[in-house]
Write an enzyme that holds these catalytic residues in place. Structure first.
Site, PDB file in Angstrom:
ATOM      1  N   GLU A 231       0.882  -1.177   0.000  1.00 11.80           N
ATOM      2  CA  GLU A 231       0.000   0.000   0.000  1.00 11.80           C
ATOM      3  C   GLU A 231       0.908   1.212   0.000  1.00 11.80           C
ATOM      4  O   GLU A 231       1.576   1.502   0.987  1.00 11.80           O
ATOM      5  CB  GLU A 231      -0.916  -0.021   1.232  1.00 11.80           C
ATOM      6  CG  GLU A 231      -2.111   0.913   1.101  1.00 11.80           C
ATOM      7  CD  GLU A 231      -1.770   2.368   1.367  1.00 11.80           C
ATOM      8  OE1 GLU A 231      -1.706   3.135   0.383  1.00 11.80           O
ATOM      9  OE2 GLU A 231      -1.566   2.740   2.522  1.00 11.80           O
ATOM     10  N   CYS A 265      -1.255   9.717   2.601  1.00 10.54           N
ATOM     11  CA  CYS A 265      -0.988   9.225   1.249  1.00 10.54           C
ATOM     12  C   CYS A 265      -2.097   9.596   0.278  1.00 10.54           C
ATOM     13  O   CYS A 265      -1.876   9.621  -0.934  1.00 10.54           O
ATOM     14  CB  CYS A 265      -0.752   7.717   1.257  1.00 10.54           C
ATOM     15  SG  CYS A 265      -2.090   6.750   1.962  1.00 10.54           S
TER      16      CYS A 265
END
Length: 471
Positions: A231, A265
């Site tokens: 991820e 993110c």
């Protein structure tokens, strides 16, 4: 002599935590302990594992204030932001139990004396590599489903946030988790590489940069039998298309770009504006940016954002901003250092429309790049002009435009008229391209923590050969 790992408070520069870094021998010891603990933990009932998870949840809630204060001190994020992280750590238990049942639970059906069964088994020893921006919530989002599925875990936190990881590990230990089921190895990237490359590891769950994720992918190239879930971040686009409510839209953009000092993110990195809206949108955006409070985690009133994680990050962002200016970018709000020697930065906005080749990088901080376009086709092309594909957002437009955006944009998380930093815990979380390897986290983390076993079962054998036997 063992290496010493030290954590500093970004807001003050003071030492917060100091402890011994693991060595390759320490990684070996943690792996051996985990391997020894795995058979007993995997054979316990699901109900027993849920009991341990709920005991951990209770410890987190009991120690929530101290936990949030520590996270705020170690990351520099405002206390309100750190409290939200601790709440997410506790909430992850209930969400993971539900996800485990829906994604990897047992399913059986019977017909004519034959039972068809689908069950899931744990992989074994899983490594978890955690980031610094959410030092508890993000690794916890992989640890909880991994333990629930019957795996044991060796966790290597970011070397920038070891204290938060140690606090969370203590909550697990004090919840009655058996010895060896969760081990923490502190250290820098060398320790992470040693863990990822360990021969006895059955899989790795990673959250972090695309550069590190690509290196891990190469490291696992000769180990297709090991699960690898990546991820990673993104150079995320946000299209702001019309101006019915400029202030509300500007607040969505600001939260998307600058929440947690731009250290999420999913933060918007690129704002795409139509030429006809650019002037009024920029005025509204600047009006909100100029009201943002940047301050210490415990200031009153609470700041919107604190410092970035350290001076290395601050200096890298400053260099990136100056490079864009040097190549033709027009500074609307400068990325400026606010306190000498400490990583406090002002939120920055820069028009890069005339920059010939702005680098396709994730600038992990409060730096928003603006691009002006003539029409929506050009806006979509600009949005997709990246090797990443984590998150994307649209502000404004109607249902038809949103459907056009949703269909055309390349991302794993797509929001409309909502901050891009918002993602549901009851949904998968991950991206495509350089943002992930098609193993999304959050609700779908359960998928990476167990593998399916399909069975056909009968109480007694029956002759299966109907054709081709001689009399």
């Amino acid at each position: 002599m063992a290496d010493i790992l030290t954590s500093y408070e970004p807001a003050t520069g003071k030492v917060l935590w100091s402890g011994e870094s693991a060595s390759s021998t320490g990684v070996d010891a943690a792996m051996a302990k985990a391997r020894k603990a795995f058979p007993a933990w995997a054979s316990t009932s699901l109900d027993h594992r849920i009991e341990r998870l709920r005991a951990f949840q209770a410890k987190v809630r009991e120690r929530a204030d101290a936990f949030a204060e520590l996270i705020a001190r170690e990351t520099g994020k405002p206390l309100w932001d750190a409290k939200g992280e601790v709440d997410a750590v506790a909430a992850k238990v209930d969400i993971s139990i539900q996800a485990h049942d829906q994604r990897t639970g047992t399913r059986t059906q019977e017909a004519d004396g034959l039972r068809q069964a689908l069950r899931h088994r744990p992989h074994g020893v899983l490594g978890v590599l955690g980031p610094y921006n959410f030092p508890a919530h993000l690794p916890n989002g992989q640890i909880v489903p991994a333990l629930l599925a019957g795996n044991v875990v060796v966790f290597k936190p970011s070397e920038l946030t070891p204290a938060s990881a140690a606090f969370m590990a203590a909550c697990w230990r004090d919840s009655g988790l058996p010895n060896g089921v969760l081990s923490v190895v502190q250290g820098d990237g060398r320790i992470g590489k040693a863990l990822a490359g360990h021969a006895d590891l059955d899989g790795l769950l990673f959250t972090g940069s695309a550069t590190t994720g690509a290196a891990l992918h190469r490291q696992f190239a000769d180990a297709p039998h090991k699960v690898l879930a990546l991820e990673m971040g993104g150079n995320n686009p946000l299209i702001w298309w019309d101006g019915d409510d400029l202030e509300a839209a500007a607040q969505v953009v600001v939260q998307s770009a600058f929440l947690s000092s731009g250290q999420r993110c999913t933060c918007a990195r690129r704002l795409i504006l139509p030429e006809h809206l650019a002037r009024s949108a920029i005025e509204a955006l600047v009006a909100v940016i100029d009201r943002l409070i940047v301050g210490d985690p415990f200031d009153q009133p609470q700041p919107f954002m604190g410092p970035v994680i350290d001076m290395r990050a601050a200096n890298g962002l400053t260099h990136a901003f100056r490079d864009l200016v040097g190549r033709g970018g027009k500074s609307i709000r400068e990325l400026a250092a606010q306190r000498p020697g400490l990583p406090f930065l002002s939120p920055a906005l820069i028009d890069v429309t005339d920059v010939a080749d702005p680098s396709d990088e994730e600038r992990f901080g409060p730096l928003l790049q603006l691009v002006r376009v003539p029409d929506f086709d050009a806006a979509l092309a600009a949005a997709n002009a990246t090797r990443f594909g984590l998150s994307a957002g649209l502000v404004g437009g109607d249902e038809a435009l949103y459907q056009r955006f949703w269909t055309g944009v390349r991302a794993g998380v797509v929001n409309w008229n909502r901050p891009m930093t918002g993602a549901s815990s009851n949904a998968p979380f991950g991206g495509v391209g350089a943002s992930g390897n098609h193993r999304p986290a959050a609700y779908y983390a359960a998928d990476a923590c167990a593998y399916p076993v399909a069975s056909l079962e009968a109480l007694a054998p029956s002759p299966p050969i109907a054709h081709g036997l001689a009399a």
